[in-house]
Design a protein around this motif. Structure first.
Motif, PDB file in Angstrom:
ATOM      1  N   ARG A 253       0.834  -1.165  -0.086  1.00 19.97           N
ATOM      2  CA  ARG A 253       0.081   0.035  -0.090  1.00 19.97           C
ATOM      3  C   ARG A 253       0.930   1.583  -0.151  1.00 19.97           C
ATOM      4  O   ARG A 253       1.771   1.309   0.857  1.00 19.97           O
TER       5      ARG A 253
ATOM      6  N   ASP B 274       0.324   4.255   0.803  1.00 23.30           N
ATOM      7  CA  ASP B 274       0.362   5.185   2.180  1.00 23.30           C
ATOM      8  C   ASP B 274       1.221   4.519   3.054  1.00 23.30           C
ATOM      9  O   ASP B 274       1.873   5.279   3.965  1.00 23.30           O
TER      10      ASP B 274
ATOM     11  N   ALA C 187       4.649   6.673   4.175  1.00 21.66           N
ATOM     12  CA  ALA C 187       4.780   6.959   5.711  1.00 21.66           C
ATOM     13  C   ALA C 187       6.025   6.868   6.349  1.00 21.66           C
ATOM     14  O   ALA C 187       6.463   7.505   7.183  1.00 21.66           O
TER      15      ALA C 187
ATOM     16  N   SER D 180       6.050  12.604  -1.778  1.00 21.62           N
ATOM     17  CA  SER D 180       4.800  12.967  -1.198  1.00 21.62           C
ATOM     18  C   SER D 180       4.929  14.461  -0.861  1.00 21.62           C
ATOM     19  O   SER D 180       5.821  15.222  -0.820  1.00 21.62           O
TER      20      SER D 180
ATOM     21  N   ILE E 240       1.068  10.835  -5.277  1.00 24.99           N
ATOM     22  CA  ILE E 240      -0.593  10.880  -5.098  1.00 24.99           C
ATOM     23  C   ILE E 240      -1.430  11.628  -6.337  1.00 24.99           C
ATOM     24  O   ILE E 240      -2.019  10.883  -6.855  1.00 24.99           O
TER      25      ILE E 240
END
Length: 229
Positions: A77, A79, A83, A117, A141
């Protein structure tokens, strides 16, 4: 045949990559991200640090980013990946008011186009003290997780922000990420290490300064921008 670089006289939109472009390579901020990526790959795939490194660099070359390779090959994933890898210390970055002033003087719009990001971009721009000069950040994104140098990523960027590539300039630290912009009509600038301080880069990342799709090469972005205005 002598290569005639495209001019800047008609430019109304200035597009900048982020990492190793808006700050010098020798800061090695990306080295922190690079190490975090290796940790993520090793932990996720339960492999040794050496094998993780091999996989990381293989995916980076083949997919544009390691994240894209991990998503495609292993269902990671985005995200979770972003992160983890962007939990770094931004303190090596120092404010650069001279660059900010040079960017401010450029006629027209200024935009960021990065494979990172928005959170990471915001942190970098804040440390450099130049965030107020940019209209927007187009990140991984916004690119729907398809990194540069994918042609569709540039098309999404141009469409979203209403940019005419024929009147735009692109600043990048990877020559391969300037192929499509040049094909689209953008004036291209490759930002390279100054050759004095040690940098941590793959050999292929430093190639391409003599390529036909590179109009200009600079190891001093601030000075280069100052000479344009």
């Amino acid at each position: 045949m002598t290569k005639i670089p495209r001019p800047f006289t008609h430019i109304d939109t200035w597009v900048f990559d982020l990492d190793n472009t808006l700050y010098p390579h020798h800061v090695n901020l990306w080295q922190q991200v690079d190490a975090r990526i290796g940790e993520f790959v090793g932990s996720y795939l339960h492999v040794s640090a050496e094998e993780a490194r091999r996989i990381q660099k293989d995916y980076y070359r083949r997919y544009g980013t390691t994240m894209r390779g991990m998503m495609t090959e292993h269902g990671v994933r985005a995200d979770d990946f972003l992160a983890y890898v962007h939990q770094i210390d931004h303190s090596p970055l120092q404010p650069n008011p001279a660059m900010g002033a040079a960017i401010a003087k450029l006629p027209g719009r200024k935009l960021i186009l990065t494979n990172g990001s928005t959170d990471h971009a915001d942190a970098v721009l804040a440390r450099l003290g130049i965030g107020s000069h940019f209209e927007a950040v187009f990140d991984i994104i916004a690119a729907e997780l398809e990194p540069k140098p994918a042609p569709q990523t540039y098309q999404k960027f141009l469409g979203l922000h209403g940019v005419d590539p024929q009147k735009s300039a692109m600043f990048e630290d990877l020559a391969r990420n300037l192929v499509v912009p040049h094909q689209l009509g953008m004036t291209t600038v490759l930002v390279v290490p100054d050759g004095i301080k040690e940098v941590v880069r793959e050999d292929w990342e430093l190639e391409g300064r003599d390529a036909a799709h590179v109009d200009y090469v600079t190891d001093d972005l601030t000075g280069f921008l100052q000479r344009l205005v």
